[in-house]
Design a protein around this motif. Structure first.
Motif, PDB file in Angstrom:
ATOM      1  N   VAL A 120     -64.798  56.634  32.284  1.00  0.00           N
ATOM      2  CA  VAL A 120     -63.948  55.437  32.238  1.00  0.00           C
ATOM      3  C   VAL A 120     -63.999  54.800  30.851  1.00  0.00           C
ATOM      4  O   VAL A 120     -62.972  54.379  30.305  1.00  0.00           O
ATOM      5  CB  VAL A 120     -64.375  54.441  33.328  1.00  0.00           C
ATOM      6  N   LEU A 121     -65.184  54.753  30.260  1.00  0.00           N
ATOM      7  CA  LEU A 121     -65.308  54.186  28.919  1.00  0.00           C
ATOM      8  C   LEU A 121     -64.576  55.056  27.887  1.00  0.00           C
ATOM      9  O   LEU A 121     -63.939  54.537  26.959  1.00  0.00           O
ATOM     10  CB  LEU A 121     -66.775  54.039  28.544  1.00  0.00           C
ATOM     11  N   THR A 122     -64.669  56.366  28.055  1.00  0.00           N
ATOM     12  CA  THR A 122     -63.966  57.283  27.150  1.00  0.00           C
ATOM     13  C   THR A 122     -62.456  57.087  27.259  1.00  0.00           C
ATOM     14  O   THR A 122     -61.735  57.056  26.253  1.00  0.00           O
ATOM     15  CB  THR A 122     -64.346  58.740  27.469  1.00  0.00           C
ATOM     16  N   ARG A 123     -61.986  56.947  28.480  1.00  0.00           N
ATOM     17  CA  ARG A 123     -60.560  56.704  28.695  1.00  0.00           C
ATOM     18  C   ARG A 123     -60.141  55.356  28.109  1.00  0.00           C
ATOM     19  O   ARG A 123     -59.049  55.218  27.531  1.00  0.00           O
ATOM     20  CB  ARG A 123     -60.246  56.730  30.190  1.00  0.00           C
ATOM     21  N   LEU A 124     -61.016  54.354  28.245  1.00  0.00           N
ATOM     22  CA  LEU A 124     -60.736  53.036  27.663  1.00  0.00           C
ATOM     23  C   LEU A 124     -60.592  53.142  26.148  1.00  0.00           C
ATOM     24  O   LEU A 124     -59.650  52.570  25.560  1.00  0.00           O
ATOM     25  CB  LEU A 124     -61.854  52.060  28.020  1.00  0.00           C
ATOM     26  N   PHE A 125     -61.505  53.867  25.502  1.00  0.00           N
ATOM     27  CA  PHE A 125     -61.401  54.073  24.062  1.00  0.00           C
ATOM     28  C   PHE A 125     -60.044  54.694  23.716  1.00  0.00           C
ATOM     29  O   PHE A 125     -59.351  54.226  22.802  1.00  0.00           O
ATOM     30  CB  PHE A 125     -62.525  55.001  23.580  1.00  0.00           C
ATOM     31  N   ARG A 126     -59.662  55.730  24.469  1.00  0.00           N
ATOM     32  CA  ARG A 126     -58.405  56.418  24.150  1.00  0.00           C
ATOM     33  C   ARG A 126     -57.212  55.506  24.401  1.00  0.00           C
ATOM     34  O   ARG A 126     -56.293  55.434  23.572  1.00  0.00           O
ATOM     35  CB  ARG A 126     -58.282  57.694  25.006  1.00  0.00           C
ATOM     36  N   LYS A 129     -69.043  63.598  42.077  1.00  0.00           N
ATOM     37  CA  LYS A 129     -69.171  62.377  41.275  1.00  0.00           C
ATOM     38  C   LYS A 129     -69.868  61.314  42.118  1.00  0.00           C
ATOM     39  O   LYS A 129     -69.625  61.221  43.320  1.00  0.00           O
ATOM     40  CB  LYS A 129     -67.802  61.816  40.899  1.00  0.00           C
ATOM     41  N   SER A 130     -70.662  60.493  41.497  1.00  0.00           N
ATOM     42  CA  SER A 130     -71.253  59.362  42.204  1.00  0.00           C
ATOM     43  C   SER A 130     -70.248  58.227  42.320  1.00  0.00           C
ATOM     44  O   SER A 130     -69.207  58.216  41.656  1.00  0.00           O
ATOM     45  CB  SER A 130     -72.505  58.875  41.474  1.00  0.00           C
ATOM     46  N   GLN A 131     -70.593  57.276  43.177  1.00  0.00           N
ATOM     47  CA  GLN A 131     -69.742  56.095  43.347  1.00  0.00           C
ATOM     48  C   GLN A 131     -69.549  55.384  42.016  1.00  0.00           C
ATOM     49  O   GLN A 131     -68.429  55.213  41.531  1.00  0.00           O
ATOM     50  CB  GLN A 131     -70.385  55.162  44.375  1.00  0.00           C
ATOM     51  N   VAL A 132     -70.644  54.949  41.404  1.00  0.00           N
ATOM     52  CA  VAL A 132     -70.639  54.472  40.017  1.00  0.00           C
ATOM     53  C   VAL A 132     -71.888  55.065  39.370  1.00  0.00           C
ATOM     54  O   VAL A 132     -72.967  54.491  39.436  1.00  0.00           O
ATOM     55  CB  VAL A 132     -70.653  52.934  39.912  1.00  0.00           C
ATOM     56  N   GLY A 133     -71.728  56.243  38.792  1.00  0.00           N
ATOM     57  CA  GLY A 133     -72.840  56.935  38.175  1.00  0.00           C
ATOM     58  C   GLY A 133     -72.619  57.127  36.692  1.00  0.00           C
ATOM     59  O   GLY A 133     -71.685  56.570  36.097  1.00  0.00           O
ATOM     60  N   ALA A 134     -73.470  57.951  36.095  1.00  0.00           N
ATOM     61  CA  ALA A 134     -73.428  58.148  34.652  1.00  0.00           C
ATOM     62  C   ALA A 134     -72.104  58.753  34.199  1.00  0.00           C
ATOM     63  O   ALA A 134     -71.471  58.282  33.248  1.00  0.00           O
ATOM     64  CB  ALA A 134     -74.594  59.043  34.227  1.00  0.00           C
ATOM     65  N   THR A 135     -71.657  59.801  34.894  1.00  0.00           N
ATOM     66  CA  THR A 135     -70.465  60.510  34.438  1.00  0.00           C
ATOM     67  C   THR A 135     -69.195  59.699  34.647  1.00  0.00           C
ATOM     68  O   THR A 135     -68.341  59.621  33.753  1.00  0.00           O
ATOM     69  CB  THR A 135     -70.358  61.870  35.143  1.00  0.00           C
ATOM     70  N   ILE A 136     -69.045  59.095  35.825  1.00  0.00           N
ATOM     71  CA  ILE A 136     -67.827  58.313  36.059  1.00  0.00           C
ATOM     72  C   ILE A 136     -67.760  57.130  35.089  1.00  0.00           C
ATOM     73  O   ILE A 136     -66.687  56.793  34.568  1.00  0.00           O
ATOM     74  CB  ILE A 136     -67.742  57.837  37.526  1.00  0.00           C
ATOM     75  N   THR A 137     -68.901  56.513  34.794  1.00  0.00           N
ATOM     76  CA  THR A 137     -68.921  55.399  33.842  1.00  0.00           C
ATOM     77  C   THR A 137     -68.547  55.881  32.443  1.00  0.00           C
ATOM     78  O   THR A 137     -67.738  55.255  31.747  1.00  0.00           O
ATOM     79  CB  THR A 137     -70.301  54.738  33.819  1.00  0.00           C
ATOM     80  N   HIS A 138     -69.118  57.008  32.042  1.00  0.00           N
ATOM     81  CA  HIS A 138     -68.837  57.578  30.721  1.00  0.00           C
ATOM     82  C   HIS A 138     -67.359  57.968  30.612  1.00  0.00           C
ATOM     83  O   HIS A 138     -66.707  57.762  29.581  1.00  0.00           O
ATOM     84  CB  HIS A 138     -69.743  58.787  30.493  1.00  0.00           C
TER      85      HIS A 138
END
Length: 374
Positions: A198-204, A187-196
């Motif tokens: 976190v946002l997915t978890r926020l939605f849930r 995973k990157s520090q703040v990359g595409a997947t980690i951002t996606h």
């Protein structure tokens, strides 16, 4: 606690950022804030304790050069933020196998001569941890290198989406040899997947029903050029997609989610652009739509994470742990054996580093991925 002798497989942009980073922060104080690292001193190991002792590549323009020169050699095109002095480590000729795909073969010419004695070099240099930076899709090459790593008696950090640490067969192989592995797919520090994620978890967590989402990425490095060959990126799609959907406790139809690389734009160099779109329903079935655009330098974005992963792998060696080291894998990797939320993975990894939890997998009775050597 001594040095951590590290070998690198694949001297590309990621290796360049990693080597630069170790030199850039070699004099950091333990109370400094270093972006991208959990700790300057992690479990007793400072950043400067990482010592590069071997490197392997197949590019004729890199093989034979000092590592400090090879990391800046084209087609490497990442951000240069540090002048690295001569290391005394000569890049040795690695195994090609399936590491050179249809498109990369138009850019890279293999060095002449036989493959180096990988096992002998790893043993002679007393390598502790080997980092796998092979191109996406290098399934057979990765498995070939693992056999060399196991024979040489080294730990491994698998930074690419060839599934090793999450698979029972390879977990058992490392456990049988008394060696640790952390993977898969950094995973990157703040990359595409980690951002996606976190946002997915926020939605849930906030009760938004996610119905459709995509993540599109493009850039100008050899990783994106390699992934123009669609057959080579299937594992990448699986890794990135599962990393996102793991944050939901309900299924989302494959038709309604698309995650993966989309194109190669040469003049972007190692810059990567990411577009994320998420569509869902809130209270009263009212629509909610979110769009995000992000630009990063791709390789430096993961270098700090790899520094932490290497030090966690050395801690496993020190503690006599073997097999997949689940707690760090869950925090550093897109495709670990167990997908936790990022906050839970962070807590487990901090506990592992501090020694409060000797190793996450040991406390999980249904997961046979680590053993303690007696």
């Amino acid at each position: 606690m001594g040095k951590i002798n590290v070998a690198i497989i694949g001297v590309g942009n990621c290796a360049s950022s990693l080597v630069q980073g170790v030199h850039y922060y070699q004099d950091a104080s333990e109370d400094d804030f270093v972006p991208g690292l959990m700790h300057v001193n992690l479990g007793g190991y400072h950043i400067s304790d990482i010592d590069f002792v071997a490197a392997f590549d197949i590019d004729k323009n890199k093989v034979g050069k000092d590592l400090s020169e090879a990391i800046y050699t084209p087609p490497n095109n990442t951000f240069k933020f540090c002048d690295v002095p001569p290391s005394g480590v000569r890049v040795r000729r690695g195994m090609v196998h399936d590491g050179l795909g249809k498109y990369l073969s138009q850019m890279i010419t293999p060095a002449p001569g036989p493959t180096a004695d990988i096992v002998g070099i790893l043993k002679d240099t007393h390598t502790d941890v080997v980092i796998n930076y092979l191109p996406v899709g290098s399934e057979e090459a990765t498995k070939w290198y693992i056999e060399q790593i196991l024979e040489a008696g080294c730990g491994m950090v698998n930074c690419i989406p060839v599934f090793i640490a999450r698979e029972t067969y390879w977990q058992n192989r490392f456990a049988d040899h008394g060696l640790p592995v952390i993977g898969d797919d950094i995973k990157s520090q703040v990359g595409a997947t980690i951002t996606h994620r976190v946002l997915t978890r926020l939605f849930r967590d906030r009760g938004v029903k996610l119905e459709h989402t995509y993540q599109l990425n493009f850039g100008g490095n050899t990783d994106f050029y390699n992934m123009l060959e669609r057959e080579r990126l299937e594992s990448k799609r699986i890794s990135k997609t599962n990393s996102v959907t793991s944050q939901l406790d309900y299924a989302i139809d494959p038709h309604d989610i698309h995650v993966g690389p989309s194109d190669y734009v040469p003049w972007l160099d190692d810059r990567k652009f990411c577009y994320i779109k998420m569509e869902g329903r809130t209270f009263g079935d009212v629509p909610l739509n979110m769009e995000l655009k992000m630009e990063v330098w791709d390789s430096p974005n993961s270098a700090g994470v790899v520094i932490d992963a290497v030090r966690c792998c050395k801690l496993a060696l020190d503690r006599g742990l073997s097999g997949t080291i689940v707690a760090p894998a869950s925090y550093f990797m897109k495709s670990p054996p167990i997908q936790y939320s990022d906050s839970e993975a962070h807590e487990k990894t901090e506990a592992y580093i501090a020694g409060r939890d000797e190793e996450g997998p040991i406390s999980l009775p249904d997961l046979r991925t680590a053993t303690i050597k007696t």
